[in-house]
Write a protein that holds these residues in place. Structure first.
Motif, short mmCIF file in Angstrom:
data_model
loop_
_atom_site.label_atom_id
_atom_site.label_comp_id
_atom_site.label_asym_id
_atom_site.label_seq_id
_atom_site.Cartn_x
_atom_site.Cartn_y
_atom_site.Cartn_z
N GLU A 106 0.83 -1.20 0.00
CA GLU A 106 0.00 0.00 0.00
C GLU A 106 0.87 1.26 0.00
OE1 GLU A 106 -2.77 -0.07 3.19
OE2 GLU A 106 -4.06 -1.60 2.26
N LEU A 107 1.97 1.23 0.76
CA LEU A 107 2.89 2.37 0.77
C LEU A 107 3.50 2.55 -0.62
CD1 LEU A 107 4.48 4.57 2.21
CD2 LEU A 107 6.13 2.83 2.93
N PHE A 108 3.88 1.44 -1.25
CA PHE A 108 4.43 1.50 -2.61
C PHE A 108 3.41 2.14 -3.57
CE2 PHE A 108 4.45 -0.73 -6.76
CZ PHE A 108 5.64 -0.23 -7.27
N GLN A 109 2.16 1.69 -3.50
CA GLN A 109 1.11 2.21 -4.38
C GLN A 109 0.91 3.71 -4.16
OE1 GLN A 109 -0.85 0.30 -6.69
NE2 GLN A 109 -1.52 2.31 -7.40
N ASP A 110 0.90 4.13 -2.91
CA ASP A 110 0.69 5.55 -2.59
C ASP A 110 1.83 6.40 -3.15
OD1 ASP A 110 -0.57 7.81 -1.07
OD2 ASP A 110 1.34 7.71 0.00
N LEU A 111 3.07 5.98 -2.93
CA LEU A 111 4.21 6.74 -3.44
C LEU A 111 4.23 6.76 -4.96
CD1 LEU A 111 6.89 5.44 -0.91
CD2 LEU A 111 6.12 7.81 -1.11
N MET A 112 3.86 5.63 -5.58
CA MET A 112 3.79 5.56 -7.04
C MET A 112 2.75 6.55 -7.57
SD MET A 112 2.86 2.26 -9.43
CE MET A 112 1.18 2.16 -8.79
N ALA A 134 9.33 4.91 -3.64
CA ALA A 134 8.45 3.75 -3.84
C ALA A 134 9.27 2.49 -4.06
CB ALA A 134 7.52 4.00 -5.02
N LEU A 135 10.33 2.59 -4.84
CA LEU A 135 11.16 1.42 -5.13
C LEU A 135 11.92 0.93 -3.90
CD1 LEU A 135 12.51 2.58 -8.61
CD2 LEU A 135 10.89 0.73 -8.18
N LYS A 136 12.17 1.82 -2.94
CA LYS A 136 12.86 1.41 -1.72
C LYS A 136 11.99 0.52 -0.84
CE LYS A 136 16.04 5.35 -1.44
NZ LYS A 136 16.41 6.58 -0.70
N CYS A 137 10.69 0.45 -1.14
CA CYS A 137 9.80 -0.45 -0.37
C CYS A 137 10.11 -1.92 -0.67
CB CYS A 137 8.34 -0.16 -0.72
SG CYS A 137 7.75 1.48 -0.25
N TRP A 138 10.81 -2.17 -1.75
CA TRP A 138 11.04 -3.55 -2.20
C TRP A 138 12.31 -4.12 -1.58
CZ3 TRP A 138 8.09 -6.40 -5.79
CH2 TRP A 138 6.97 -5.72 -6.28
#
Length: 619
Positions: A106-112, A134-138
């Protein structure tokens, strides 16, 4: 302590302090993955059993599952009071409570989403920062430690989003002049994904701008070899055009350092799995011809078609292919011609939005439509810009938005024909071919999902009548239900209310048809509604005239106006047909239908047992 749930990499539960909870063995981790992927939803015990044991649960599955749930509950409870009641037992299953901000996807989606919004609003630096965050969430491939089949489709979808964000981030970095910085990252990505032409294009452009023309050409040759060997296809037109520009040392490829280009690249992302439409794309790309000094007219291409046929996706795809030929800007503006929640955009308002995209300050915008149109044309006089005007309502709405420069290209989509618009190409977009529709479903669902049901792919495509919006909805529905077989959805779509199943939270075929219907005048509404109950595949003017109680000349005028609005298809002079999904919509809603003509139910309407005049039903 706040809980954290992670699926962008190995599946884990942890705390906001960074502590990772040891949840147990592979089956318990699979249980956690299923609950997290479907956070805040009750999962039935039989579904969970199938998911954990890959469709072959043991006789003791329910009891064993209960023990896994107890074990997972105790591990989460050990983190503090907040973890104790995370897993709820409902009437027929289990549900994991996840609060906003606790799930990494969800954090990735929000930042994207925020990064893309910043890019559309002309803030590339902010877009880069957000997409990089966003990529740092991975932490690796999604659901990396879960081998269960239910996770495959979900993981593929997440990983595809990751690659798309990588490409967008690097493209923005490149637009800011950071050529040398992006080359190492792009080399790694093109080695990992050698068939991704967008990544290859970015690497070629970065190398060229670093002064490595020969290396950029080598990258093209390697990519072409891989495409031909692996897929049997040549590079796409965008990649080939860039190759030719690099060969010619085209000045268009040089980076422009000034803020002059800021805010003029707000195209929506291209569709990663864009499929088919080869002939249509070729026709629209025919504008790329050697410059003719004698040509002084603006280039305009227009596409019209029924709701859900894929007009916007086609034009955005073409605009991306042409981006290198129009380096001064690629602009996208939605005109709200058929939005149920918005009035069609006023031309003066539309021109204001376009001028703001070009960097004109809000205080500098002229007051009148004529003054804004003049400023718009002046701004574009010496620029090469492609402008996508999406969902036009009328010719009157579009005409003031046309630049005056021969160097620009305008791509227009509309549901009805814009009679009087002077274009290079005007086409009515039809539903996809059966082959392309099946291929699109296959790409959305993945080979692992479709390999066991190849015949059902074609059946689903035909049940959707090869309409891209319907196909997208079906793909999304199956993608969100990994336990469903294709045949399960086919059974649901074949029942009388199948059309009602063609919707998701963001896509609705029903809503698209409803708005087109609402835009018709009263006589058109009455005629199209009556014809929706007609039992034959096609009908002639005489049948429509009898059904609507109109004289033949008036009936033909109304029918032709419905063809222009893409609510009917012309099958020759005096003969017409309606798309099956539009017929289903009209039969299902009874919208605007007179009581005397309304079928009592959809089954009655399908058999033609309506109270239409006998001569109309027999035509």
């Amino acid at each position: 302590m706040t809980m954290k749930f992670r699926i962008l990499g190995p599946v884990e539960a942890g705390t906001d302090s960074g502590e990772t909870i040891a949840v147990g063995g592979p089956k318990t981790k699979t249980l956690l993955a299923a609950l997290v992927v479907n956070a805040n939803q009750t999962l039935r015990i039989d579904w969970l059993s199938d998911a954990i044991w890959d469709g072959e649960p043991p006789p003791t599955a329910a009891a064993t599952l209960h023990s896994y749930v107890c074990r997972l509950r105790s591990r989460l409870a050990a983190t503090g009071p907040d973890g104790a009641d995370r897993i709820r037992t409902d009437a027929d299953g289990y549900r994991l409570r996840v609060e906003p901000g606790e799930l990494d996807s969800e954090l990735f989606q929000d930042l994207m989403d925020r990064g893309r919004a910043a890019a559309e609003q002309g803030r590339p630096d902010e877009a880069c920062d957000l997409l990089k965050s966003a990529l740092k969430c991975w932490r690796g491939p999604a659901l990396a430690n879960i081998s269960a089949k239910f996770a495959e489709v979900y993981a593929v979808s997440l990983d595809e989003s990751r690659v798309a964000v990588m490409a967008e981030w690097l493209e923005h970095e490149l637009s800011l002049g950071r050529h040398q910085e992006v080359v190492p990252e792009l080399r790694v990505l093109t080695q990992r994904y050698p068939l991704r032409q967008r990544l290859v294009r970015l690497l070629m452009l970065a190398l060229y701008r670093c002064g490595q023309q020969a290396e950029a050409l080598h990258v093209f040759r390697a990519a072409r070899h891989a495409l031909v060997e692996e897929l049997g296809v040549e590079p796409g037109s965008a990649l080939q055009a860039l190759h030719q520009q690099i060969l010619n040392n085209d000045a268009v490829l040089e980076h422009r350092h000034s803020a002059d280009t800021a805010g003029r690249h707000n195209l929506p992302p291209d569709v990663e799995d864009f499929t088919g439409r080869t002939d249509e794309v070729h026709r629209l790309l025919e504008v790329i011809t050697p410059d003719d000094p004698s040509r002084t007219a603006l280039l305009v291409n227009a596409v019209n078609g029924m709701p859900g046929v894929g007009k916007t996706a086609l034009m955005v795809h073409v605009a991306h292919l042409l981006a290198d030929h129009y380096p001064d800007g690629q602009l996208f503006l939605e005109l709200h011609g058929h939005r149920p929640d918005r009035r069609p955009r006023d031309p003066a308002d539309a021109l204001g939005a376009l001028l703001l995209l070009l960097g004109v300050g809000e205080q500098a915008l002229p007051a009148t439509l004529e003054q804004r149109a003049a400023m718009w044309r002046t701004q574009l006089m010496h620029r090469r810009v492609v402008v996508v005007l999406d969902d036009a309502a009328s010719l009157a709405q579009v005409e003031p938005l046309l630049p005056g420069s021969r160097n620009c290209l305008v791509l227009i989509t509309s549901r009805g024909r814009l009679d009087g618009l002077r274009t290079r190409h005007t086409m009515t977009l039809e539903p996809m071919s059966e082959r392309d529709a099946g291929m699109l479903l296959g790409r959305m669902l993945g080979e692992a999902r479709t390999a066991g049901e190849p015949d059902n792919v074609g059946i689903l495509a035909n049940l959707c009548h090869r309409l891209p919006l319907a196909l997208r909805i079906v793909g999304a529905r199956l993608g969100n239900r990994p336990s469903w077989r294709l045949g399960d959805l086919i059974e649901r779509l074949r029942d009388p209310d199948g059309l009602n199943r063609l919707s998701t939270a963001t896509l609705s075929l029903d809503a698209s048809f409803a708005e087109s219907y609402r835009r018709l005048h009263a006589t058109q509404q009455r005629v199209i509604t009556l014809l929706g109950a007609h039992p034959a595949e096609s009908f002639d003017v005489g049948a429509a005239a009898v059904a609507a109680a109109l004289d033949p000349a008036e009936a033909e005028r109304v029918l032709e106006s419905l063809v222009d609005a893409n609510m009917l298809e012309s099958r020759g002079i005096g003969r017409y047909a309606m798309h099956p999904l539009l017929r289903d919509y009209l039969l299902g809603t009874g919208t605007g239908r007179d009581d005397a003509a309304r079928p009592r139910n959809r089954a009655e309407a399908r058999t033609g047992a309506t109270r239409l005049p006998a001569t109309a039903a027999a035509a």
